[in-house]
Motif scaffolding. Structure first.
Motif, PDB file in Angstrom:
ATOM      1  N   LEU A  30      34.024 -79.701   1.675  1.00 41.51           N
ATOM      2  CA  LEU A  30      33.218 -78.975   0.705  1.00 41.51           C
ATOM      3  C   LEU A  30      33.119 -79.708  -0.623  1.00 41.51           C
ATOM      4  N   CYS A  40      38.494 -78.444   5.641  1.00 40.45           N
ATOM      5  CA  CYS A  40      37.295 -77.776   5.134  1.00 40.45           C
ATOM      6  C   CYS A  40      37.181 -77.924   3.621  1.00 40.45           C
ATOM      7  N   SER A  41      38.301 -77.836   2.918  1.00 34.81           N
ATOM      8  CA  SER A  41      38.262 -78.005   1.462  1.00 34.81           C
ATOM      9  C   SER A  41      37.800 -79.405   1.088  1.00 34.81           C
ATOM     10  N   SER A  73      26.817 -67.997   5.726  1.00 33.85           N
ATOM     11  CA  SER A  73      27.083 -69.040   6.725  1.00 33.85           C
ATOM     12  C   SER A  73      26.393 -68.721   8.043  1.00 33.85           C
TER      13      SER A  73
END
Length: 1454
Positions: free
Chosen positions: A833, A829-830, A916
């Motif tokens: 992003l 996820c990092s 979200s």
């Protein structure tokens, strides 16, 4: 080479021999012999292969080597015999009889071998071979009755042998033994001996009778066959009186044989009829025969009376022992024991020195029951007296042994009696078995083994089963499995149907760890004895050992369904628990809970039967403790009432996780009460306390594990558990933890768990170097242990290493672990992003190449199913689902995260989760709910305000959306963010009708320091939408100046460029621009799909290329595949590839695939109209009813907005087809009603308006034939056609309408307009159609004006330039005929069409018309010869119309 490899090589050799590849077989055998020089099968295979390769010496050497290894095996002897038989060498033939003699000794069914031996050795017989042949032949004939040789074969072979041997005996000198054997073979007395011996053989009755009848026919005066038959019926008694009456009984037959010749029933009748003569003669033989018959008929009283009448129990009874021995049957009859005792006492009194009488009397007392056995004056006394009188009668000592063993229970004396009995009669299996059993019970193994060895040495193959089996059980008991297996196999050769022996063999295999062989043995035992539980249990136990828990559980259930067998219940619970643990490792918690419930139920049934077994309580505790791995929300277990301690006890109760763990605690407590000194139970109880995870339980855990260590300090697991407890929150005694882990490693250095825990301790204390060393040792001990890899990943994360993500990914590949899964998901996820690294090599490897998003999403889904209270994991799961376009799953994950976070105070994490969730609601189309969620956020972040504005816009709240974007513009920090917001505001202003405001905002956006291509795209689209080609071209030019586009921007630029070219009327440039983009970006499936879409609309002559482009797009991307298949089908349709031309690759098949890939409203719209179009017959389309067509049309409103233009075009096409069908069918009212119905929904639909005007025009024309339409109507029709400028069919229809009204100039203009349109669209076929229509129009008035002649020539010439057209040539010929009928050029042009070189190339109608006018021309010229030629051609082609015209012309001229 291992044993398995040797077996594989031998199997390959066997297959090679079977396939006659003998050289290959030799290679395999030699490979075996390199490692096992004494492999019997390899030498035999070498002999066989060498024999087939005609190498007899090598074959003989191999066979003899095999015989040295295993001289008692049959296979090598047979091979050697075959080799000697097929090889014509004198030394081989000399050794052949010896080989046959050995085969006779080994082979149980050796009659065919003897027959072969006789026939093969006789022609080459010498003195030695003749003697051997006669000797073998004699032995063979004595045993011939054992085998299935029919009577004809027996007599024929017998006669052949006697005939052949008689000549050799006379001509050769033989010794006395040979002569004696031969005389015995040829004498009738020996025949009788053979038949009499056959009575002792099983299944020899039929052969014996046939032999006796044959001998009676050969020797009618001899009494031997009758004596044999009498002996047989004495034994079985199943002959009839009729045969006795028919036989010519000689005087030499005694009364005994006469009476014994009948069956028992018939014999009793005969003896009853002759009882008077017996009384007169007093024949003891007769009375004995009668008594024996009565005894076999179970008439014991009459038999005893007959014995008393004949005084059979005198000394004469010694002559008939067969009468005395069955007398034990008398004692079996109720109420007749006293009579039997009197008879035996009388016999003993008459013969006081006969020990057999006292034995029979003692045996009678023994069989009378327990009371008689214990009376020493009865059985014991008489047996002792019998032993004194006849010390050699072994059965007496056997029964004395029974007495001392069962009554007196004196094992030593019983053993002595059994030993004496066995020494007297070595065939007494009962005595021998009892002797061996008692010796083993007393520990005298040497004596027992000596007896068994002696019996086995003296036995023949297939006998002495009891000895083989007992020695095998002895070897099994002392752990000598190979010897046990060999002995038990020998026992099974004697009795293959002994299921107990099969079970013993299976046990031996099991102890040797030969699980496959053990399974087969136990399976055979179960097949022989289905009621045996032991074999099924052992089968299940072996499968459980092999890890086949599913199959083992099924076997255990078979046992438990029949009875409550505690070992089976225990095994079933263990298998179910193992299956549950496997499911827990795969995070299938629901199925695991079901299996745990079944395991608890099975163990509880076992505990109810045997509550004194601590192992059952321990297994119950294990099953209850296993639920700790499951989420508390899913850990709901049905527990029996007595086990749960709840009322009512007769019902099951649903317990939660904590209650189930408490039940496990109580179960461990019960096990400890039964075995308080078992350290493993204290350890298990401590683990249960640890799973309960409360502070009091933690101290209990600590004390339990300490107690286990005090009992067994050498167990590394206990030290490891103590270290884990010391590190737990609440204790945190790190020094004790370190000491415990080091002690665990000291006890077991290869202890990967302790090393990993030690590394975790150092990591918690931030000592990264020691932690890394501990984890490295653990990795070297067990590379697949996931925990040590997680530790290394955490260290890499702490030091900021680039390998962190790789390490976490590796942990997810090894197994699913909560820490590894969450760490990997966080890094994925990092990386996602961070938008700045999308073009880096690291991103392409970690995310794209390693398929990171789907892998992390799968692992995180399992994580959140088990740990349902982690909002961070749920937010990451929703984010990953969004990337995978799993909108519903993303929405659910965000909702669960928000629910967890809303239970606490407001935090930044809650605001992020709400944002979200709003984004996910927008993706799923829930705009109102998204507005509500976004409104609940602080609205301090740009993405929240932008999301709120988008939700308002999609919900139709345009002012609120503008307001939100203005608030977002106020807090935007960069020029790029402001540019995006201005672009969105421009789109909203355009939607409100503010075109100038939209242009102003877009121009303002392009003036920023960081302009974005999206604003130029919007400006270009704005110009295209409003037909402003200048604005669109300028915006597109500025857009192209921004550099090379990537990704989706390439397709956008290509689409805008093509749209601009279409707006400018450059239709051919549209296809070229799309092709240029495809060539520049061949890996972009969207461009291929766009090219396939544009080709049929703007360049239909290249429709085949468009179909290929659509196919490429479908193969390159499944996302584009749905639309690309539709485009391919349209191209195939435009190219004429229908089902009648190609059954496999046509438009219909392509559309069917498109519908399968897109089964929604739009997909269902595709196929139904095309079915009528693509079929061979168009009738279904022509007869379409208005409701059906409406069903096809109206679902267009359900199609997504992005597909709506294409759907509307398809709707118009479907309506045109339906209206054409109704119009051609004469159903004008229905056609007009359908148009009105569609116009009520879409009032400004130009195609439908045109169709309505055409229907109304046709109604007017049909209403009055020849009616001239008013100018207003014609003007209205012309306007309707002008509204559809690209409809070629409409222009053709208008031209025909003008022609019918006599407006030729207007008709010419309409045709020229259609010609111009076809030229712009690059449609050669449409151009030819327009030119031919124009020529046909001008052909009518060509006689009036030269202008029309020139128009015909001009139109047909242009058509011929485009393509070869027979119709154009015909029109030119007709023009020539009309202007110059008699000219030679007229005949030449008509003949070129009437006599085509290839008739298949031209239409038949064109040829017929040309012949018609040619006949008129020739008739006018009166050229009969050419007319005859033309008529011959017409007859050959079947042109009857031309023949009819000729008859009319000739009749009119005459």
């Amino acid at each position: 080479m291992s044993t398995k490899e040797v077996k594989a090589a031998l199997k390959s050799a066997r297959e090679a021999i079977k396939n006659k590849e003998f050289k290959e077989a030799l290679k395999h055998c030699k490979a075996v012999l390199k490692l096992e020089k004494e492999n019997y099968n390899a030498w035999v295979f070498i002999g066989l292969a060498a024999s087939e390769l005609e190498q007899p010496d090598q074959a003989q050497t191999a066979y003899k080597k095999a015989l040295e290894l295993e001289p008692e095996q049959l296979l090598a002897w047979q091979g050697l015999a075959n080799l000697y038989e097929k090889t014509d060498q004198w030394d081989f033939k000399a050794e052949l009889p010896d080989v046959y003699q050995k085969l006779v000794e080994l082979y149980a069914r050796w009659a065919p071998i003897m027959r072969k031996a006789f026939l093969r050795t006789l022609p080459r017989s010498t003195k030695r071979t003749l003697d051997l042949t006669i000797s073998l032949l004699f032995s063979w004939f004595i045993w011939l009755f054992k085998y299935a040789i029919e009577k004809a074969d027996l007599l024929q072979l017998w006669q052949q042998m006697i005939k052949e041997l008689s000549g050799f005996v006379e001509t050769h000198q033989t010794d006395n033994e040979t002569q004696q054997h031969f005389r015995a073979l040829s004498g009738q007395k020996q025949y009788f001996c053979v038949c009499r011996d056959a009575l002792q053989l099983p299944q020899a009755e039929a052969k014996m009778k046939e032999a006796c009848k044959s001998m009676l026919s050969l020797y009618p005066s001899k009494s031997y066959p009758l004596e044999v038959l009498c002996l047989h019926h004495l034994k079985t008694g199943n002959h009839s009186i009729t045969l006795f009456q028919n036989l010519n009984v000689t005087r030499n037959l005694t009364l005994r044989f006469k009476m014994q010749f009948f069956s028992l029933q018939e014999l009793f009748v005969v003896l009853s009829l002759t009882s008077n003569s017996l009384k007169q003669t007093g024949s003891t033989t007769g009375w004995c025969s009668l008594a024996q018959a009565q005894l076999k008929l179970h008439r014991y009283s009459d038999s005893a009376l007959s014995c008393s009448q004949g005084k059979c129990f005198s000394v004469n009874h010694l002559c008939y022992p067969q009468l005395v021995v069955p007398c034990d049957s008398i004692g079996r009859c109720p109420g007749e024991n006293s009579l039997s005792c009197c008879s035996f006492l009388q016999a003993a009194a008459q013969g006081p020195d006969v020990g057999e009488s006292y034995f029979l009397l003692g045996k009678l007392y023994w069989d009378m029951g327990e009371e008689s056995r214990r009376d020493r004056s009865k059985a014991h006394t008489h047996l002792l007296k019998a032993a004194k009188l006849d010390p050699n009668l072994g059965c007496v000592y056997r029964h004395l042994g029974h007495y001392y063993r069962q009554v007196v229970q004196d094992a030593s004396r019983a053993r002595g009696c059994y030993k004496k009995a066995f020494e007297l009669d070595a065939s007494d299996e009962e005595s021998g078995a009892a002797l061996v059993d008692l010796s083993m019970e007393q520990g005298d193994m040497d004596t027992a083994l000596a007896v068994l060895q002696a019996v086995i040495d003296d036995s023949t193959p297939g006998s002495a089963k009891w000895a083989w089996m007992r020695r095998g059980l002895y070897h099994l008991k002392v752990g000598q499995q190979p010897q046990a297996i060999a002995d038990l196999q020998s026992a099974l050769r004697a009795d293959p149907e002994d299921w107990v022996c099969w079970e013993c063999l299976g046990e031996a295999y099991l102890n040797r760890r030969s699980f496959t062989a053990a399974l087969k043995a136990f399976g055979k035992a179960h097949a022989l004895q289905p009621s045996s539980i032991y074999s099924v249990y052992q089968t299940a136990s072996i499968k459980q050992t092999l890890g086949k828990f599913q199959e083992a559980a099924a076997e255990y259930r078979q046992i438990t369904a029949r009875e409550d067998y505690v070992p089976a219940l225990k095994g079933l619970g263990e298998c179910l628990l193992s299956l549950a643990k496997g499911l827990l490792e795969d995070y299938r918690d629901g199925s695991a809970i079901d299996l745990i419930q079944q395991a608890i139920k099975s163990h509880f049934r076992a505990v109810e039967l045997r509550p004194d077994l601590s192992c059952l309580w321990k297994l119950l505790g294990d099953a209850c403790t296993t639920v700790s791995a499951v989420s508390p929300n899913r850990a709901r277990v049905l527990m029996p009432g007595p086990l749960a301690g709840l009322e009512p006890s007769s019902q099951n109760h649903l317990l939660n996780q904590a209650q189930t763990l408490k039940v496990g605690e109580r179960c461990y407590g019960r096990a400890l009460k039964l075995m308080p000194e078992a350290p493993s139970l204290w350890y298990d109880l401590g683990l249960n306390y640890h799973r309960q995870a409360s502070l009091p339980c933690l101290w209990e855990h600590f004390h339990c594990v300490k107690k286990a260590i005090m009992m067994d300090s050498g167990n590394y697991s206990y030290w490891n558990a103590l270290g884990v407890i010391a590190m737990s929150k609440g204790l945190e005694n790190f020094a004790l933890a370190q000491h415990s882990f080091i002690k665990s490693v000291g006890v077991e250095p290869n202890n990967v768990t302790a090393w990993t825990n030690l590394g975790t301790l150092y990591l918690k204390k931030e000592n990264l170097e020691l932690s890394h060393e501990a984890f490295k040792v653990a990795q070297s001990l067990e590379p697949l242990y996931v925990n040590c890899w997680i530790g290394q990943a955490l260290i890499a994360e702490a030091v900021g290493s680039y390998d962190t993500m790789d390490l976490f990914r590796h942990t997810t590949e090894l197994s699913t672990h909560t820490e590894g899964v969450k760490g990997y998901a966080f890094w994925v996820c990092s990386t996602l992003l961070d938008k700045s690294n999308r073009d880096s090599e690291l991103y392409r490897y970690n995310i794209v190449q390693m398929n990171a998003v789907s892998a992390a999403q799968t692992a995180l889904s399992k994580y959140t199913e088990r740990i349902q209270t982690d909002p961070d994991a749920l937010i990451m799961l929703g984010f990953l689902n969004e990337h995978l376009q799993l909108k519903t799953q993303a929405l659910q994950a965000y909702q669960r995260a928000v629910e967890l976070l809303q239970s606490g105070p407001p935090t930044d994490e809650l605001a992020f989760a709400l944002g979200s969730l709003g984004r996910a609601l927008c993706s799923s189309g829930q705009w109102e709910e998204a507005v509500r969620v976004y409104s609940s956020t602080p609205l301090q972040e740009l993405q929240d305000l932008a999301g709120l504005a988008l939700a308002h816009c999609r919900a139709g709240h345009i002012p609120e959306s503008i307001n939100a974007y203005e608030r977002a513009l106020a807090i935007a920090s960069s020029e790029k963010e402001k540019a995006y917001i201005l672009t969105a505001l421009a789109l909203l202003q355009h939607r409100l009708g503010g075109l100038d405001s939209a242009k102003t905002l877009l121009f303002k956006c392009s003036m920023l320091k960081e302009p974005i291509p999206e604003s130029l795209l919007c400006l270009c689209a704005l110009g295209l939408d409003h037909g402003d080609a200048t604005l669109a071209a300028a915006a597109l030019t500025e857009l192209l100046k921004q550099g090379t586009a990537t990704g989706g921007a390439v397709e956008q630029r290509c689409l805008l460029t093509c749209a601009l070219l279409a707006l400018q009327g450059n239709y051919s440039g549209v296809q070229r621009e799309a092709s240029r983009a495809v060539h520049s970006n061949p890996g972009n499936p969207s461009l291929w799909a766009l090219l396939s879409r544009l080709v049929p609309q703007y360049c239909p002559k290249k429709a085949n290329g468009g179909a290929v482009a659509g196919h490429v797009a479908c193969l390159a991307s499944m996302t584009q595949g749905k639309r690309a298949l539709l485009y391919s089908g349209v191209n195939q349709l435009a190219g004429g590839r229908h089902s009648g031309e190609d059954r496999h690759r046509n438009a219909l098949k392509t559309m069917q695939r498109a519908v399968l890939l897109c089964p929604g409203p739009f997909g269902s719209l595709l196929l139904r109209p095309l079915l009528g179009l693509l079929g061979v017959c168009c009738q279904p389309l022509l007869m379409a009813s208005p409701p059906a067509v409406c069903v096809l049309c109206f679902p267009v409103r359900c199609v997504e907005e992005i597909e709506r233009p294409l759907a509307q075009a398809l709707e118009a096409w479907v309506l045109q087809q339906a209206l054409a069908g109704l119009t051609l069918g004469g159903r004008l009212d229905e056609a007009e009603a359908l148009c009105a119905q569609v116009l009520s929904v879409s009032p400004e639909h130009p195609a439908i308006v045109l169709s309505l005007r055409r229907v109304q025009c046709q109604r007017l024309l049909l209403a009055g034939a020849g009616t001239v339409l008013p100018d207003a109507v014609l003007e209205q029709l012309s306007s309707s056609v002008m509204v559809n400028p690209t409809n070629l069919g409409a222009w053709h229809w208008l031209a025909e309408l003008y022609r019918s009204q006599g407006l030729l100039i207007q008709a010419v203009m309409a045709y020229r307009q259609s010609l111009q349109l076809a030229s712009q669209l690059c449609l050669p076929s449409a151009q030819i159609a327009s030119l031919l229509g124009l020529a046909l129009l001008a052909l009518g008035p060509c006689m009036v004006s030269v202008h029309w002649n020139e128009l015909v020539l001009e139109a047909t010439s242009e058509a011929l330039k485009l393509a070869s057209s027979s119709m154009a040539l015909l029109l030119q010929a007709l023009l020539q005929f009309a202007t110059k009928m008699g000219a030679r050029e007229t005949r030449r042009q008509l003949e070129r069409l009437a006599y085509p070189p290839c008739p298949g190339e031209q239409a038949g109608s064109v040829v017929q018309v040309a012949r018609w006018y040619l006949l008129k021309h020739l008739h006018a010229k009166n050229d009969q010869e050419l007319m005859d030629t033309l008529l011959e051609h017409a007859k050959g082609s079947g042109d009857q119309r031309l023949l009819t015209l000729y008859s009319h012309l000739t009749s009119s001229s005459s």
